[in-house]
Design a protein around this motif. Structure first.
Motif, PDB file in Angstrom:
ATOM      1  N   ASP A  59       1.294  -1.549   0.129  1.00 49.41           N
ATOM      2  CA  ASP A  59      -0.130  -0.279  -0.015  1.00 49.41           C
ATOM      3  C   ASP A  59       0.516   1.529   0.115  1.00 49.41           C
ATOM      4  OD1 ASP A  59       1.118   0.329   2.383  1.00 49.41           O
ATOM      5  OD2 ASP A  59      -1.132  -0.452   3.335  1.00 49.41           O
ATOM      6  N   LYS A  60       0.199   2.747   0.078  1.00 44.78           N
ATOM      7  CA  LYS A  60       0.924   3.344  -0.064  1.00 44.78           C
ATOM      8  C   LYS A  60       1.689   3.726   0.934  1.00 44.78           C
ATOM      9  CE  LYS A  60      -2.973   6.061  -2.762  1.00 44.78           C
ATOM     10  NZ  LYS A  60      -4.044   6.431  -2.547  1.00 44.78           N
ATOM     11  N   ASP A  61       1.366   2.770   2.074  1.00 48.20           N
ATOM     12  CA  ASP A  61       2.590   3.313   3.841  1.00 48.20           C
ATOM     13  C   ASP A  61       3.495   2.570   3.732  1.00 48.20           C
ATOM     14  OD1 ASP A  61       0.042   5.122   4.772  1.00 48.20           O
ATOM     15  OD2 ASP A  61      -0.476   4.305   5.747  1.00 48.20           O
ATOM     16  N   GLY A  62       3.658   1.058   2.838  1.00 44.70           N
ATOM     17  CA  GLY A  62       4.716   0.760   2.582  1.00 44.70           C
ATOM     18  C   GLY A  62       4.207  -0.768   3.011  1.00 44.70           C
ATOM     19  N   LYS A  63       3.089  -0.999   3.583  1.00 41.46           N
ATOM     20  CA  LYS A  63       2.756  -2.838   4.376  1.00 41.46           C
ATOM     21  C   LYS A  63       2.098  -3.177   2.979  1.00 41.46           C
ATOM     22  CE  LYS A  63       1.154  -0.201   8.718  1.00 41.46           C
ATOM     23  NZ  LYS A  63       0.633   0.206   9.096  1.00 41.46           N
ATOM     24  N   THR A  64       3.051  -4.287   3.880  1.00 38.37           N
ATOM     25  CA  THR A  64       2.691  -5.617   2.902  1.00 38.37           C
ATOM     26  C   THR A  64       1.155  -5.502   2.785  1.00 38.37           C
ATOM     27  OG1 THR A  64       4.548  -5.916   2.676  1.00 38.37           O
ATOM     28  CG2 THR A  64       3.039  -7.194   1.419  1.00 38.37           C
ATOM     29  N   THR A  65       0.109  -5.925   1.684  1.00 30.46           N
ATOM     30  CA  THR A  65      -1.298  -6.258   1.947  1.00 30.46           C
ATOM     31  C   THR A  65      -1.491  -7.796   1.416  1.00 30.46           C
ATOM     32  OG1 THR A  65      -2.015  -5.952  -0.346  1.00 30.46           O
ATOM     33  CG2 THR A  65      -2.103  -4.013   1.610  1.00 30.46           C
ATOM     34  N   ASN A  66      -2.363  -8.396   1.605  1.00 36.49           N
ATOM     35  CA  ASN A  66      -2.871  -9.970   1.181  1.00 36.49           C
ATOM     36  C   ASN A  66      -3.332 -10.087   0.023  1.00 36.49           C
ATOM     37  OD1 ASN A  66      -2.555 -10.715   4.213  1.00 36.49           O
ATOM     38  ND2 ASN A  66      -4.775 -10.101   5.003  1.00 36.49           N
ATOM     39  N   VAL A  67      -3.291  -9.197  -0.577  1.00 35.80           N
ATOM     40  CA  VAL A  67      -2.980  -8.733  -2.061  1.00 35.80           C
ATOM     41  C   VAL A  67      -1.737  -9.287  -3.335  1.00 35.80           C
ATOM     42  CG1 VAL A  67      -4.250  -7.367  -4.366  1.00 35.80           C
ATOM     43  CG2 VAL A  67      -4.991  -7.692  -1.890  1.00 35.80           C
TER      44      VAL A  67
END
Length: 367
Positions: A59-67
């Motif tokens: 995401d924009k914050d640099g966190k890894t999503t589950n997608v």
């Protein structure tokens, strides 16, 4: 013409990975498969060692999503890692038979498929430790047999070394060389002593040691072949000598038989000639011999007519003065002397023949 894709004895080709069929060829498959994966490129082998993770959307914050990130959105680095994993997984899928493929069919990461196959054949840690202990015991009990060659024994030692490698236990060159020297039969005792005195086992290479032992083995076999040929020649000569001795004995026996027959004939002939002449007495049924005739008591003696000759039965002379008796004695004496001379000459001739036959027979017996 040999093509690059020609299959070898283990079922693999230069462009196709080796085939895993079961526990019996896993050790060889693992070593060959590692080389095959490395030969593709460095990213392929890295995918097996370090693994590959599926990229996810950040995401924009640099966190890894589950997608899960779409392939078209892969970065260059992510694309190279994915390609390396795909190549490694493709090699593993094509390097197992249908039974082994069932174990790794659901795998999406090459490292996971590799670990599944490793655990299936090597087992967990406890099983692996048990296999190592059993393998170490068999390795210590390994000895070269009397009828075994150095090459065959070397292959057996390497078989154990490969099994240790497959279980993650590497054997050093020093340990292998020491094991080989301790496991050789007695015919290599002199060579082993010379190697231990001349070289340091810590620096000796197994290939050099095997080459030296094979050279010594060749010299032993050559001396053994020469000895066997010498023994065979001696045996043949002995057989020929025994055959000659048998033939000589047979000829000697035949000669002795013939000589015995000749000797018997000679003795019979000499016996007949040396037998004394016994005057034969002829008996008449009607009258007795003159020399045995006696007058009966009732018979009247005739008038004396003079002396009676018992030879011619005449009167007036005795037998010693009888002309008939003297003439017969003269002839008998002449015949007796003639027979004696002939018998002596023939006896000497027969004796000479007998001596000659004995001499020839003894010479043939000595030969």
């Amino acid at each position: 013409m040999v093509l690059s894709g020609e299959m070898d004895k283990e079922g693999g080709t230069v462009s196709k990975p080796p085939l895993l069929t079961g526990p019996e060829n896993y050790d060889y498959w693992k070593a060959r498969m590692m080389v095959f994966l490395k030969s593709i490129d460095s990213r392929t082998w890295k995918a097996v060692v370090h693994g590959w993770e599926i990229p996810y959307v950040v995401d924009k914050d640099g966190k890894t999503t589950n997608v899960v990130k779409s392939i078209k959105d892969y970065s260059k680095e992510e694309d190279e890692l994915a390609l390396g994993n795909s190549k490694a997984l493709n090699a593993i899928f094509n390097g197992v038979d249908i039974n082994m493929f069932r174990l790794v069919k659901r795998s999406l990461v090459a490292k996971d498929a590799w670990e599944i196959l490793r655990k299936a054949h090597e087992g967990p840690s406890k099983v692996k430790l048990s296999k190592l202990q059993m393998l170490s015991t068999n390795f210590e009990n390994l000895c070269m047999k009397e009828e075994e060659t150095v090459h065959d024994f070397h292959m057996n030692v390497l078989e154990f070394a490969n099994n240790f490698d497959a279980l993650g236990e590497n054997i050093s060159e020093e340990k292998l060389a020491s094991k080989i020297l301790r496991s050789l039969p007695k015919r290599f005792d002199m060579k082993v002593t010379a190697i231990e005195e001349a070289q340091d086992l810590a620096s000796i290479q197994v290939d050099e040691l095997i080459g030296s032992l094979q050279t010594y083995e060749l010299s032993i076999n050559q001396r053994k072949d020469k000895k066997n040929k010498s023994l065979a020649f001696t045996s043949n000569a002995r057989d020929e000598q025994e055959t000659g001795d048998q033939e000589s004995d047979e000829s000697l026996s035949e000669a002795m038989v013939l000589l015995g027959k000749q000797f018997n004939k000679l003795m019979k002939r000499m016996d007949k000639r040396t037998r004394p002449n016994v005057p034969s007495i002829r008996f008449d049924t009607n009258k007795q011999p003159n020399n045995l005739r006696r007058p009966r008591s009732d018979e009247k003696p005739n008038q004396p007519r003079g002396v009676l000759c018992h030879e011619c039965e005449g009167h007036g002379h005795i037998r010693a003065e009888c002309p008939t008796f003297l003439k017969g004695q003269k002839k008998s004496l002449a015949v007796t002397w003639s027979d004696d001379d002939d018998s002596e000459e023939e006896g000497e001739s027969e004796s000479a023949k007998l001596v000659y036959a004995l001499t020839v027979t003894m010479k043939s017996a000595k030969l």
